[in-house]
Motif scaffolding. Sequence first.
Motif, PDB file in Angstrom:
ATOM      1  N   UNK A  89       0.811  -1.111  -0.001  1.00 48.89           N
ATOM      2  CA  UNK A  89      -0.165   0.133  -0.093  1.00 48.89           C
ATOM      3  C   UNK A  89       0.969   1.062  -0.181  1.00 48.89           C
ATOM      4  N   UNK A  90       0.253   2.238  -0.447  1.00 48.12           N
ATOM      5  CA  UNK A  90       1.036   3.523  -0.521  1.00 48.12           C
ATOM      6  C   UNK A  90       0.456   4.669  -0.997  1.00 48.12           C
ATOM      7  N   UNK A  91       1.055   5.882  -1.187  1.00 47.29           N
ATOM      8  CA  UNK A  91       0.394   7.060  -1.619  1.00 47.29           C
ATOM      9  C   UNK A  91       1.387   7.712  -2.683  1.00 47.29           C
ATOM     10  N   UNK A  92       0.511   8.655  -3.377  1.00 46.81           N
ATOM     11  CA  UNK A  92       1.337   9.151  -4.534  1.00 46.81           C
ATOM     12  C   UNK A  92       0.857  10.711  -4.683  1.00 46.81           C
ATOM     13  N   UNK A  93       1.932  11.275  -5.106  1.00 47.19           N
ATOM     14  CA  UNK A  93       1.664  12.877  -5.525  1.00 47.19           C
ATOM     15  C   UNK A  93       2.672  13.014  -6.507  1.00 47.19           C
ATOM     16  N   UNK A  94       2.023  14.186  -7.391  1.00 50.98           N
ATOM     17  CA  UNK A  94       2.791  14.300  -8.697  1.00 50.98           C
ATOM     18  C   UNK A  94       3.407  15.884  -8.674  1.00 50.98           C
ATOM     19  N   UNK A  95       4.614  15.946  -9.462  1.00 55.48           N
ATOM     20  CA  UNK A  95       5.241  17.133  -9.392  1.00 55.48           C
ATOM     21  C   UNK A  95       5.022  17.950 -10.652  1.00 55.48           C
ATOM     22  N   UNK A  96       3.816  17.625 -11.393  1.00 57.64           N
ATOM     23  CA  UNK A  96       3.678  18.384 -12.817  1.00 57.64           C
ATOM     24  C   UNK A  96       3.349  19.775 -12.570  1.00 57.64           C
ATOM     25  N   UNK A  97       2.474  19.941 -11.278  1.00 54.11           N
ATOM     26  CA  UNK A  97       1.858  21.265 -11.208  1.00 54.11           C
ATOM     27  C   UNK A  97       3.078  22.287 -10.883  1.00 54.11           C
ATOM     28  N   UNK A  98       4.140  21.652 -10.023  1.00 50.01           N
ATOM     29  CA  UNK A  98       5.435  22.546  -9.363  1.00 50.01           C
ATOM     30  C   UNK A  98       6.150  22.840 -10.785  1.00 50.01           C
ATOM     31  N   UNK A  99       6.202  21.913 -11.802  1.00 50.76           N
ATOM     32  CA  UNK A  99       7.073  22.201 -12.878  1.00 50.76           C
ATOM     33  C   UNK A  99       6.463  23.021 -13.921  1.00 50.76           C
ATOM     34  N   UNK A 100       5.133  23.110 -13.952  1.00 48.15           N
ATOM     35  CA  UNK A 100       4.348  23.900 -14.701  1.00 48.15           C
ATOM     36  C   UNK A 100       4.249  25.232 -14.432  1.00 48.15           C
ATOM     37  N   UNK A 140       9.927   6.075  -3.902  1.00 47.66           N
ATOM     38  CA  UNK A 140      10.512   6.081  -5.208  1.00 47.66           C
ATOM     39  C   UNK A 140      10.086   7.549  -6.125  1.00 47.66           C
ATOM     40  N   UNK A 141      10.819   7.729  -7.214  1.00 52.76           N
ATOM     41  CA  UNK A 141      10.266   8.951  -7.951  1.00 52.76           C
ATOM     42  C   UNK A 141      10.313   8.106  -9.396  1.00 52.76           C
ATOM     43  N   UNK A 142       8.802   8.276  -9.983  1.00 53.10           N
ATOM     44  CA  UNK A 142       8.636   7.622 -11.243  1.00 53.10           C
ATOM     45  C   UNK A 142       7.860   8.647 -12.055  1.00 53.10           C
ATOM     46  N   UNK A 143       8.439   8.801 -13.301  1.00 50.33           N
ATOM     47  CA  UNK A 143       7.541   9.644 -14.189  1.00 50.33           C
ATOM     48  C   UNK A 143       6.829  10.914 -13.532  1.00 50.33           C
ATOM     49  N   UNK A 144       7.585  11.594 -12.799  1.00 50.45           N
ATOM     50  CA  UNK A 144       7.197  13.008 -12.182  1.00 50.45           C
ATOM     51  C   UNK A 144       6.316  12.757 -11.062  1.00 50.45           C
ATOM     52  N   UNK A 145       6.097  11.274 -10.621  1.00 52.01           N
ATOM     53  CA  UNK A 145       5.510  11.032  -9.131  1.00 52.01           C
ATOM     54  C   UNK A 145       6.453  10.797  -8.321  1.00 52.01           C
ATOM     55  N   UNK A 146       5.825  11.305  -6.996  1.00 53.78           N
ATOM     56  CA  UNK A 146       6.845  10.584  -5.633  1.00 53.78           C
ATOM     57  C   UNK A 146       5.712   9.517  -5.357  1.00 53.78           C
TER      58      UNK A 146
END
Length: 586
Positions: free
Chosen positions: A38-49, A85-91
């Motif tokens: 189980x885990x949670x995820x958040x993306x860094x696309x908004x920050x990059x944009x 882990x960091x995968x495809x812009x997601x943590x």
Amino acid sequence: MFEAEQIAVEKQIRTFFAQGGLSDFPLQWNSIPFSGQWGITTSFFQAAAQEARQGKKVSVPQRAQELAEQARDFLGQPAGFERVEAVKGYLNLFYSSAEYARRVIETVLEKAQDYGRGDPKEMQVMVEFSQPNTHKTFHVGHLRNVITGSAVSNILEFAGYTVVRANYIGDIGLHVMKWMWNYMKHHSGEQPAGDLQRWMGDLYTEADRRFSDEPGFELEVRQLFARWDGHDPDLIALWKKTREWSLEGFAQIYDTLGVNFDRFYFESEEEEPGKELVNQLIERHLAEDERPDGPVIIRLDEILGNQADKYRVLVILRSDGTSLYSTKDLALAIRKFKEFPLSRSIYVIDVRQSLYMQQIFKTLELMGYAWAKDLYHLAYEIVNLPGNVTMSSREGTVVLLDDLIREACSRALEIVREKNPELDPAAQEAVARAVGIGAIKYPMLSRDNTKITTFDWQTALDFNGQAAPYIQYAHVRANSILRKAGGSLPPADESLGQLEPAEIALVDLIARLPRDIQRAAATYRPLDIATLAYDLARAFNDFYNQCPVLLAEPAQRNFRLRLVASARQALANSLALLGIAAPAAM
Ligand code: ARG
């Protein structure tokens, strides 16, 4: 379940943003689709944009991945998480499985029968279901409606809505008058003998036969109806008395099925307000009065300017001025909203009435009722019985509900006696009842309500397939392990590190209950809970076959006993929503 850990991580990511000169914004967290951990995820696309908008020349996906990697390094090994882990812009942050499992179990055991209950929503929902007609039998054809309506009500309530369970009794109409005519002419003074339901039904079948055989019947029945309309006191008294017989019969059925209602509406009480409403509609030029040559109608498509036949024409009063089904439904809908501050008004009604329901809803919308958008037709399809048993109360070929229940219980009793000969006879009977009624209910709920379902004994009473007894048996099995362990549970033991796949799979299903209940409530789908209950039972059986409990070494035994108790609770809670009993032994 890991709110504190999530908040701590989020705070650190904010610090990381601040240090990198990025402005602050709330992070979107999602749970990672379960695949053994189980885990949670958040993306860094908004920050990059955001950086891109500020004029930096960056490729957003590339920069998002860069940021995710930097955040990963910045976080190191955050508390409560096993892997980052960091995968495809997601943590992605993964929990320790053992720790996650322990927290799920802790929550279930603490909340017990409230595990899965949603916070109160301050929203009132009415569910109208069952709606039998008096002076007729309650037969198998009516079963899916009651069972669906009741399960949907349970689910909504548990999810946090305030639920009003409403019934709408068809206590007036030609069928009632036919029955009364036959009774007055051929059975005057008789009292119901033996089985109430059967007696009422037999008289109805007889009345219907006479209706076709005896000339002049129709006229006499119409005259009788006119007398009723004119409030003839003797006739009204007899109508009330005979109606009570039916209602008593219905009450017995609801009792057997464990179904209850908060508000009973009656068709007879909607006649007058319905007719007044028709007058209003005529005055407002929404309805056209074609009397005496024709009925009162609403040309819905014409009013709406529709080219195609979508809503067609709704007839709201007969040419002779007598009320119709629609006359009363319009009045009823309004009454419901006058009586209760409803956010939703649900109608559990046969799918064949879909156009009709849309016509009613549309008419109310045209009348200007803002709540018309909150009306919802929860349609259901018929139940096929093996051997093509028809279900017409006119031909008297119906399968009475009582007969079906009796047969279910006697078949269940046979199985229980065979499986558990040591159980004392009274207990065997009680278990057989729970199993028999569960066997009838489950097939009505385990298929999408808009799909035809077939009811057959073999499937319904299957101890090894997707059926109530299989789920109930898993509950019993869990219960017997706990009994053998001595009843009370050991306190949680933190020392267990690794979990078996069967344990993880079971924990995952248990953990889903609260979310699945919210979803089932939002979509009015008891099917989701029926499926979850079965999946839980199956996962429990897999666990049972693969993981010894009582003979395991101490840390494992401790964990597994607590897991068994949680599984038992999750099974019991989901069965309760379906209105199915969870016996302790069988
Ligand atoms: N009593 C009706 C019947 O047996 C069903 C009523 C459904 N509810 C409604 N509001 N129209 O056909």
